[in-house]
Design an enzyme around this catalytic site. Sequence first.
Site, PDB file in Angstrom:
ATOM      1  N   HIS A  96       0.847  -1.191   0.000  1.00  0.00           N
ATOM      2  CA  HIS A  96       0.000   0.000   0.000  1.00  0.00           C
ATOM      3  C   HIS A  96       0.888   1.249   0.000  1.00  0.00           C
ATOM      4  O   HIS A  96       1.947   1.250   0.618  1.00  0.00           O
ATOM      5  CB  HIS A  96      -0.915  -0.011   1.225  1.00  0.00           C
ATOM      6  CG  HIS A  96      -1.958   1.064   1.183  1.00  0.00           C
ATOM      7  ND1 HIS A  96      -1.682   2.368   1.540  1.00  0.00           N
ATOM      8  CD2 HIS A  96      -3.257   1.044   0.790  1.00  0.00           C
ATOM      9  CE1 HIS A  96      -2.783   3.093   1.364  1.00  0.00           C
ATOM     10  NE2 HIS A  96      -3.748   2.315   0.914  1.00  0.00           N
ATOM     11  N   SER A 214     -10.409   7.444  -2.875  1.00  0.00           N
ATOM     12  CA  SER A 214     -11.649   8.209  -2.723  1.00  0.00           C
ATOM     13  C   SER A 214     -12.844   7.587  -3.436  1.00  0.00           C
ATOM     14  O   SER A 214     -13.665   8.298  -4.019  1.00  0.00           O
ATOM     15  CB  SER A 214     -11.443   9.663  -3.161  1.00  0.00           C
ATOM     16  OG  SER A 214     -10.457  10.283  -2.350  1.00  0.00           O
ATOM     17  N   GLY A 236     -11.610   5.269   3.460  1.00  0.00           N
ATOM     18  CA  GLY A 236     -12.526   6.031   4.319  1.00  0.00           C
ATOM     19  C   GLY A 236     -13.975   5.577   4.264  1.00  0.00           C
ATOM     20  O   GLY A 236     -14.623   5.421   5.305  1.00  0.00           O
TER      21      GLY A 236
END
Length: 254
Positions: A96, A214, A236
């Site tokens: 990552h 996102s 998120g």
Amino acid sequence: MRKPIIAGNWKMYKTIAEALEFVQAFRPLVVASTHCEIVIAPPFTAIKSVAARLDGSNIDIAAQDVAAEPGPGAFTGEVSASMIKDAGARWTIIGHSERRQFYGETDDSVNARIRAALVAGLSPILCVGERLEDRDAGRAEEVVEAQLSAGMRNLTASEASRIIIAYEPVWAIGTGRTATPETAQQMHAFIRSGIRRMFGEGVAEETRLLYGGSVKPDNIATLMSQPDIDGALVGGASLEAGSFASIVNYKEKR
Ligand code: PGA
């Protein structure tokens, strides 16, 4: 046909109690979602509890990283692939960008981690992606190609066929700035052509390429409509059960 994968990366969020609370709310929302594989990557500390709670469900567990050494051995702070498997996970994220940026992860150590994961029977999700300055300098493809070929170096075609790739442009992670579906598609097609060159047509056609950066309930459907986008790695928006479930259930909105 490549079955889509929607994976949630919880990063350094959620205690065991919070993780179990999520699972209780999330599971009924995706119980009928058979169009994709669903994966959650809790922090190491919550893997076992979450895996036990989701036993027999359609939700799989991933780790967020894995040791490069197969072990067991004297590697303080590391968690081996077989320990991860023992705790109940079947997948692991590797390379990552936050590991590369903040913890000195290199393409060589990514390659070693992939090997360790494969040997233990975990499915690696290999993350690649350029930084904003690379993209601005016109080097996005060059950077991704280098990460891909070094990360997958010396693998056989059958090993390579077990790897999932996540394209996560660093400038889109946690910034609210998603790559447009066209930009993402372009890079995914480029990645697939790289796999074709390295491992042949069969592996290229089978390999699932996830987009990350996102991803939200309101942009997942257009991303998924692109021919080379086979799923998403969600940060998120995977932390809240309702929001992650509506990403998983993107099909219903089409
Ligand atoms: P984000 O994170 O969805 O919060 O941008 C994605 C990731 O880092 O995997």
